[in-house]
Design a protein around this motif. Structure first.
Motif, PDB file in Angstrom:
ATOM      1  N   LEU A  18     -23.161   7.219  -3.746  1.00  0.00           N
ATOM      2  CA  LEU A  18     -23.178   6.218  -2.693  1.00  0.00           C
ATOM      3  C   LEU A  18     -21.842   5.480  -2.683  1.00  0.00           C
ATOM      4  O   LEU A  18     -21.401   4.961  -3.690  1.00  0.00           O
ATOM      5  CB  LEU A  18     -24.314   5.225  -2.904  1.00  0.00           C
ATOM      6  N   ASP A  22     -24.432   2.144   4.089  1.00  0.00           N
ATOM      7  CA  ASP A  22     -25.003   3.096   5.049  1.00  0.00           C
ATOM      8  C   ASP A  22     -25.422   4.406   4.384  1.00  0.00           C
ATOM      9  O   ASP A  22     -26.277   5.127   4.907  1.00  0.00           O
ATOM     10  CB  ASP A  22     -24.001   3.391   6.168  1.00  0.00           C
ATOM     11  N   ASP A  23     -24.822   4.748   3.249  1.00  0.00           N
ATOM     12  CA  ASP A  23     -25.199   5.968   2.532  1.00  0.00           C
ATOM     13  C   ASP A  23     -26.660   5.928   2.086  1.00  0.00           C
ATOM     14  O   ASP A  23     -27.273   6.977   1.872  1.00  0.00           O
ATOM     15  CB  ASP A  23     -24.294   6.187   1.320  1.00  0.00           C
ATOM     16  N   LEU A  25     -29.145   5.296   3.804  1.00  0.00           N
ATOM     17  CA  LEU A  25     -29.972   5.861   4.873  1.00  0.00           C
ATOM     18  C   LEU A  25     -29.979   7.388   4.871  1.00  0.00           C
ATOM     19  O   LEU A  25     -30.806   8.003   5.541  1.00  0.00           O
ATOM     20  CB  LEU A  25     -29.488   5.339   6.233  1.00  0.00           C
ATOM     21  N   SER A  26     -29.089   8.007   4.109  1.00  0.00           N
ATOM     22  CA  SER A  26     -29.015   9.467   4.089  1.00  0.00           C
ATOM     23  C   SER A  26     -29.547  10.095   2.801  1.00  0.00           C
ATOM     24  O   SER A  26     -29.351  11.276   2.568  1.00  0.00           O
ATOM     25  CB  SER A  26     -27.570   9.920   4.324  1.00  0.00           C
ATOM     26  N   ILE A  27     -30.214   9.319   1.957  1.00  0.00           N
ATOM     27  CA  ILE A  27     -30.784   9.859   0.717  1.00  0.00           C
ATOM     28  C   ILE A  27     -31.881  10.850   1.075  1.00  0.00           C
ATOM     29  O   ILE A  27     -32.787  10.549   1.838  1.00  0.00           O
ATOM     30  CB  ILE A  27     -31.345   8.729  -0.172  1.00  0.00           C
ATOM     31  N   SER A  28     -31.792  12.077   0.510  1.00  0.00           N
ATOM     32  CA  SER A  28     -32.773  13.110   0.847  1.00  0.00           C
ATOM     33  C   SER A  28     -33.691  13.470  -0.317  1.00  0.00           C
ATOM     34  O   SER A  28     -34.649  14.205  -0.124  1.00  0.00           O
ATOM     35  CB  SER A  28     -32.057  14.366   1.345  1.00  0.00           C
TER      36      SER A  28
END
Length: 66
Positions: A18, A22-23, A25-28
């Motif tokens: 990270l 904003d990163d 929001l992209s955790i998968s």
């Protein structure tokens, strides 16, 4: 997981990718992060046990630094 990998799992290391808020929001994935096991071992007694059908098992115990 080999015996050496089990020991390495408790070494302190940073794995966070990270760079900005904003990163988040992209955790998968929601698996254990690299810093979780050493942090847990620092405050609680814990034991990691692993074994495979082809090798002897490994047992690693940590006593918390109280």
């Amino acid at each position: 997981m080999t015996h050496d990998d089990a020991l390495l799992a408790f070494e302190r290391h940073a794995t966070s990718k990270l760079k900005t808020a904003d990163d988040l929001l992209s955790i998968s994935t929601l698996g254990f992060r690299g810093e979780a096991l050493p942090t847990i071992a620092a405050v609680r007694d814990c034991c990691l046990k692993r074994a495979t059908r082809r090798s002897e098992g490994t047992r690693i115990e940590f006593a918390a630094e109280n």
